[in-house]
Design a protein around this motif. Structure first.
Motif, PDB file in Angstrom:
ATOM      1  N   ARG B  30       0.821  -1.885  -0.004  1.00  0.00           N
ATOM      2  CA  ARG B  30       0.391  -0.140   0.088  1.00  0.00           C
ATOM      3  C   ARG B  30       1.024   1.300   0.145  1.00  0.00           C
ATOM      4  N   TYR B  31       1.784   1.286   0.779  1.00  0.00           N
ATOM      5  CA  TYR B  31       3.013   2.101   0.452  1.00  0.00           C
ATOM      6  C   TYR B  31       3.672   2.715  -0.436  1.00  0.00           C
ATOM      7  N   GLY B  33       2.480   2.328  -3.094  1.00  0.00           N
ATOM      8  CA  GLY B  33       1.946   2.268  -4.232  1.00  0.00           C
ATOM      9  C   GLY B  33       1.731   3.958  -3.725  1.00  0.00           C
ATOM     10  N   ALA B  34       0.826   4.084  -2.680  1.00  0.00           N
ATOM     11  CA  ALA B  34       1.083   5.616  -2.303  1.00  0.00           C
ATOM     12  C   ALA B  34       2.257   6.335  -2.509  1.00  0.00           C
ATOM     13  N   ALA B  35       3.357   6.020  -2.339  1.00  0.00           N
ATOM     14  CA  ALA B  35       4.130   6.955  -2.550  1.00  0.00           C
ATOM     15  C   ALA B  35       5.467   6.807  -3.657  1.00  0.00           C
ATOM     16  N   GLY B  36       5.153   5.876  -4.500  1.00  0.00           N
ATOM     17  CA  GLY B  36       5.738   5.924  -5.645  1.00  0.00           C
ATOM     18  C   GLY B  36       6.795   5.546  -5.525  1.00  0.00           C
ATOM     19  N   ASP B  37       7.351   4.623  -4.906  1.00  0.00           N
ATOM     20  CA  ASP B  37       8.406   3.883  -4.610  1.00  0.00           C
ATOM     21  C   ASP B  37       8.491   2.316  -4.542  1.00  0.00           C
ATOM     22  N   MET B  61      11.050   5.424   3.993  1.00  0.00           N
ATOM     23  CA  MET B  61      10.145   6.689   4.578  1.00  0.00           C
ATOM     24  C   MET B  61       8.985   6.508   5.846  1.00  0.00           C
ATOM     25  N   LEU B  62       8.902   4.881   5.387  1.00  0.00           N
ATOM     26  CA  LEU B  62       7.449   4.402   6.044  1.00  0.00           C
ATOM     27  C   LEU B  62       7.469   4.822   7.404  1.00  0.00           C
ATOM     28  N   MET B  64       9.977   6.218   8.546  1.00  0.00           N
ATOM     29  CA  MET B  64       9.846   7.778   9.072  1.00  0.00           C
ATOM     30  C   MET B  64       8.633   8.465   9.271  1.00  0.00           C
ATOM     31  N   ALA B  65       7.411   8.163   8.629  1.00  0.00           N
ATOM     32  CA  ALA B  65       6.124   8.300   7.835  1.00  0.00           C
ATOM     33  C   ALA B  65       5.248   8.396   9.885  1.00  0.00           C
ATOM     34  N   LEU B  66       5.694   6.709  10.047  1.00  0.00           N
ATOM     35  CA  LEU B  66       4.653   6.765  11.601  1.00  0.00           C
ATOM     36  C   LEU B  66       5.737   6.906  12.560  1.00  0.00           C
ATOM     37  N   ARG B  69       3.771  10.716  12.274  1.00  0.00           N
ATOM     38  CA  ARG B  69       2.400  10.361  12.632  1.00  0.00           C
ATOM     39  C   ARG B  69       2.536  10.200  14.328  1.00  0.00           C
TER      40      ARG B  69
END
Lengths: 154, 142
Positions: B30-31, B33-37, B61-62, B64-66, B69
């Motif tokens: 899912r990440y 697809g969402a981030a285009g990586d 980067m996932l 880091m995003a968490l 959050r």
């Protein structure tokens, strides 16, 4: 790495425009579990003083990554995607990215050096609107190559 | 309307979290697809094993995003992050076993800054091992 690769101070010109949609922001927020309504509901975002839904803080990397991948794997750098390792990241927003933003990225090469047999590249991805408004700076460090890769002069 | 935690209610040593986040292979896809990586290291065990890892790895980067959050959730303002920086020091393998990995994310206020901002040190662990180095954020409070 290419023999005449860019050095510190080199600036890669602004990329094509990336237009930020509400749907992309919502999709990204869901993927990282960011559940503030300001990421999906324009009215909630407006209540917080934003013109439209806002993206989570790390969203700008999506835009910068498109630019940096193209540049680093292109002829100027010649770094294969498979050899690149993203080792550090810093994000310093001027304001949140929001739906409707038309963003471009200017990549600044901050330093290039060799460390433990690998190339270490630091870049600043400056994200701005097509109107010239600064939105966020992203500082990235990548390493590439390896001890078995024959180097060219450094 | 304003959002956000009151600067005066926070002291050096104030703890954020912990936030515990399970990360499954589905989350990685899912990440991606969402981030285009679409680096296959993040969804293909075959690619990860060729690179010497036990299984596909979470995107740095996932992670880091968490961590971000945790900070924005604590502050109450999704736009509160003024600066967030991490080093990706350890991989986070996410086995395709229906369980995945678990990230334990904590923060500690380390300084009160001018302009009603605070500095937060972030501690992100997988299996009790720190996966981010020098992770910190500057957060705007109200």
């Amino acid at each position: 790495m290419a023999a005449d690769r860019p050095a510190a101070g080199h600036i890669h010109p602004p990329t094509e425009i990336y237009e930020v949609s509400r749907a992309k922001i919502r999709e990204f927020a869901e993927a990282v579990g960011a559940d503030s309504p300001a990421h999906s509901d324009p009215a909630a975002a407006r209540d917080l003083g934003h013109a439209d839904v806002i993206a989570p803080a790390t969203f700008p990397f999506l835009v910068v990554h498109r630019a940096s991948s193209r540049v680093l794997s292109g002829p100027e750098w010649g770094l294969a995607d498979a050899s690149l390792v993203h080792t550090a990241q810093r994000i310093v927003p001027t304001r949140p990215v929001r739906a409707g933003d038309r963003l471009a990225v200017t990549l600044h090469v901050e330093s290039v050096r060799r460390l433990a047999g690998r190339d270490v590249v630091r870049m600043r991805g400056e994200v701005h609107t097509d109107g010239g408004e600064h939105v966020v700076d992203t500082f990235m460090t990548f390493t590439a190559g390896g001890p078995d890769e024959k180097e060219t002069g450094r | 309307m304003t959002a956000g935690r009151d600067y005066d209610s926070v002291a050096v040593g104030t703890v954020l979290g912990p936030l515990t986040v399970p990360v499954t292979r589905t989350d990685l896809v899912r990440y991606a697809g969402a981030a285009g990586d679409f680096n296959p290291l993040h969804f293909s065990d075959r690619s990860a094993q060729q690179a010497g890892f036990p299984s596909a790895l979470a995107h740095g980067m996932l992670t880091m995003a968490l961590a971000a959050r945790l900070v924005t959730g604590w502050s109450g303002d999704p736009a509160a992050l003024c600066d967030v920086a991490v080093r990706f020091t350890r991989p986070v393998p996410v086995p395709d076993d229906g369980v995945g990995a678990r990230l334990d994310i904590r923060g500690t206020v380390t300084a009160k800054l001018d302009g009603r901002r605070v500095r937060v040190a972030l501690d992100v662990r997988c299996d009790d091992v720190k996966v981010l180095g020098s992770a910190q954020a500057v957060v705007q409070l109200t």
